[in-house]
Design a protein around this motif. Sequence first.
Motif, mmCIF file in Angstrom:
data_model
loop_
_atom_site.group_PDB
_atom_site.id
_atom_site.type_symbol
_atom_site.label_atom_id
_atom_site.label_comp_id
_atom_site.label_asym_id
_atom_site.label_seq_id
_atom_site.Cartn_x
_atom_site.Cartn_y
_atom_site.Cartn_z
ATOM 1 N N SER A 128 -23.298 40.642 59.249
ATOM 2 C CA SER A 128 -23.440 39.600 58.637
ATOM 3 C C SER A 128 -22.883 39.519 57.314
ATOM 4 N N ARG A 129 -22.557 38.668 56.396
ATOM 5 C CA ARG A 129 -22.372 38.706 54.975
ATOM 6 C C ARG A 129 -20.796 39.316 54.945
ATOM 7 N N VAL A 130 -20.204 38.712 55.811
ATOM 8 C CA VAL A 130 -18.718 39.101 56.158
ATOM 9 C C VAL A 130 -18.129 38.241 55.128
ATOM 10 N N ALA A 131 -17.495 38.743 53.847
ATOM 11 C CA ALA A 131 -17.106 37.822 52.893
ATOM 12 C C ALA A 131 -15.688 38.431 52.340
ATOM 13 N N ALA A 132 -14.596 37.358 51.978
ATOM 14 C CA ALA A 132 -13.371 37.801 51.636
ATOM 15 C C ALA A 132 -12.936 37.276 50.309
ATOM 16 N N LEU A 133 -12.680 37.640 49.152
ATOM 17 C CA LEU A 133 -11.841 37.395 48.326
ATOM 18 C C LEU A 133 -10.409 36.985 48.419
ATOM 19 N N THR A 134 -9.801 36.129 48.288
ATOM 20 C CA THR A 134 -8.191 36.056 48.687
ATOM 21 C C THR A 134 -7.606 37.076 48.016
ATOM 22 N N PRO A 135 -6.932 38.062 48.924
ATOM 23 C CA PRO A 135 -6.202 39.094 48.005
ATOM 24 C C PRO A 135 -4.510 38.440 47.896
ATOM 25 N N THR B 130 -24.109 53.918 46.552
ATOM 26 C CA THR B 130 -24.553 54.274 45.427
ATOM 27 C C THR B 130 -25.145 52.698 44.681
ATOM 28 N N ARG B 131 -25.831 52.783 43.547
ATOM 29 C CA ARG B 131 -26.177 51.545 42.754
ATOM 30 C C ARG B 131 -25.008 51.030 42.304
ATOM 31 N N GLU B 132 -23.985 51.517 41.976
ATOM 32 C CA GLU B 132 -22.823 50.888 41.526
ATOM 33 C C GLU B 132 -22.145 50.093 42.459
ATOM 34 N N SER B 133 -21.902 50.794 43.455
ATOM 35 C CA SER B 133 -21.043 50.198 44.820
ATOM 36 C C SER B 133 -22.152 49.070 45.410
ATOM 37 N N ARG B 134 -23.348 49.181 45.260
ATOM 38 C CA ARG B 134 -24.058 47.997 45.916
ATOM 39 C C ARG B 134 -23.870 46.725 45.154
ATOM 40 N N GLN B 135 -23.871 47.020 43.642
ATOM 41 C CA GLN B 135 -23.924 45.960 42.902
ATOM 42 C C GLN B 135 -22.245 45.137 43.142
ATOM 43 N N ILE B 136 -21.256 45.912 43.337
ATOM 44 C CA ILE B 136 -20.354 45.487 43.602
ATOM 45 C C ILE B 136 -20.114 44.490 45.037
ATOM 46 N N HIS B 137 -20.682 45.095 46.058
ATOM 47 C CA HIS B 137 -21.326 44.533 47.270
ATOM 48 C C HIS B 137 -21.893 43.130 47.113
ATOM 49 N N TYR B 138 -23.037 43.070 46.109
ATOM 50 C CA TYR B 138 -23.845 42.041 45.843
ATOM 51 C C TYR B 138 -23.076 40.943 45.135
ATOM 52 N N ARG B 139 -22.228 41.303 44.268
ATOM 53 C CA ARG B 139 -21.340 40.637 43.350
ATOM 54 C C ARG B 139 -20.331 39.919 44.172
ATOM 55 N N ILE B 140 -19.692 40.325 45.050
ATOM 56 C CA ILE B 140 -18.765 39.668 45.800
ATOM 57 C C ILE B 140 -19.294 38.645 46.729
ATOM 58 N N ARG B 141 -20.321 39.027 47.412
ATOM 59 C CA ARG B 141 -21.126 38.010 48.125
ATOM 60 C C ARG B 141 -21.688 36.816 47.400
ATOM 61 N N TYR B 142 -21.746 37.084 46.096
ATOM 62 C CA TYR B 142 -22.393 36.121 44.953
ATOM 63 C C TYR B 142 -20.982 35.098 44.919
ATOM 64 N N GLN B 143 -19.961 35.641 44.539
ATOM 65 C CA GLN B 143 -18.568 34.818 44.423
ATOM 66 C C GLN B 143 -18.217 33.867 45.695
ATOM 67 N N VAL B 144 -18.449 34.606 46.807
ATOM 68 C CA VAL B 144 -17.863 33.936 47.985
ATOM 69 C C VAL B 144 -19.082 32.689 48.434
ATOM 70 N N TYR B 145 -20.541 33.412 48.529
ATOM 71 C CA TYR B 145 -21.469 32.537 49.391
ATOM 72 C C TYR B 145 -22.003 31.695 48.166
ATOM 73 N N CYS B 146 -22.028 32.012 47.017
ATOM 74 C CA CYS B 146 -22.661 31.068 46.010
ATOM 75 C C CYS B 146 -21.760 30.153 45.206
ATOM 76 N N GLU B 147 -20.673 30.933 44.626
ATOM 77 C CA GLU B 147 -19.958 30.077 43.762
ATOM 78 C C GLU B 147 -18.609 29.182 44.620
ATOM 79 N N ARG B 148 -18.222 30.097 45.706
ATOM 80 C CA ARG B 148 -17.119 29.262 46.465
ATOM 81 C C ARG B 148 -17.668 28.335 47.413
ATOM 82 N N LYS B 149 -18.580 28.773 48.431
ATOM 83 C CA LYS B 149 -19.017 28.066 49.483
ATOM 84 C C LYS B 149 -20.465 27.151 48.980
ATOM 85 N N GLY B 150 -21.209 27.709 48.005
ATOM 86 C CA GLY B 150 -22.435 26.914 47.886
ATOM 87 C C GLY B 150 -23.439 26.931 48.734
ATOM 88 N N PHE B 151 -23.500 28.025 49.664
ATOM 89 C CA PHE B 151 -24.586 28.199 50.637
ATOM 90 C C PHE B 151 -25.826 28.796 50.157
#
Length: 226
Positions: free
Chosen positions: A115-122, A22-43
């Motif tokens: 690809s894009r296997v991302a994990a926020l620390t649980p 769904t659009r909402e769930s895809r937004q969650i997917h892309y947001r987590i990717r941003y947090q991990v790949y952009c904010e945390r790792k800077g890739f």
Amino acid sequence: MAQAESAPDHPRGGFSGYLADTRESRQIHYRIRYQVYCERKGFEDNAVLRKRGLERDAYDGHALPFIFRDEHDERWRGTARLVIRGASRLPIEEMGALPGDFCSQHAPGSVAELSRVAALTPPTSHGHGRWELLKTTLGSVLVCAQQFGIGELLFLITPSLARVVRGLGIPMRPVGHPVRHRGERRAFASCVPEALESLAELDVRPSLDFCSRLRDAPYSPQRLLA
């Protein structure tokens, strides 16, 4: 979202995998990717991504996105995607990590890249959160791959992560040569039926229940391979 049907005797806890259909769930997917790949790792970072707070690329058009929830606190903790090889080349091909004829030896739609296997620390108290999340991620992706008739799953990973995946008993064979991409990485291929059999022996039930309603999701091999 299409969710697995949990076995009645499965205790609440651990992680659950969802197809982000769904659009909402895809937004969650892309947001987590941003947090991990952009904010945390800077890739992956640029002005457009920072404005939206979402990380996307051209491969998302022919990929299956997943999100994973920690059932202890009901928060979204991880992502992954399956990029399916059709008319378009895979990221792993563009990086020169595969032999030139590898994908041409397989029918369109029978090979995909994880690809894009991302994990926020649980914040799990038992200390095995990342290990459990990885098992759920791999199990969910493998069952989905089987549902779509994908026989070979490709990874472009570091030697240390390859050891972790093999530690789960998932058979992988190296293909191609090591490449430099945010460190040394190498392409590995895994036979989907064999990998699923290995995970079944570990009793990864939540991920093996995943995709029980996949046929109802607005994804089809025809659309993804276009």
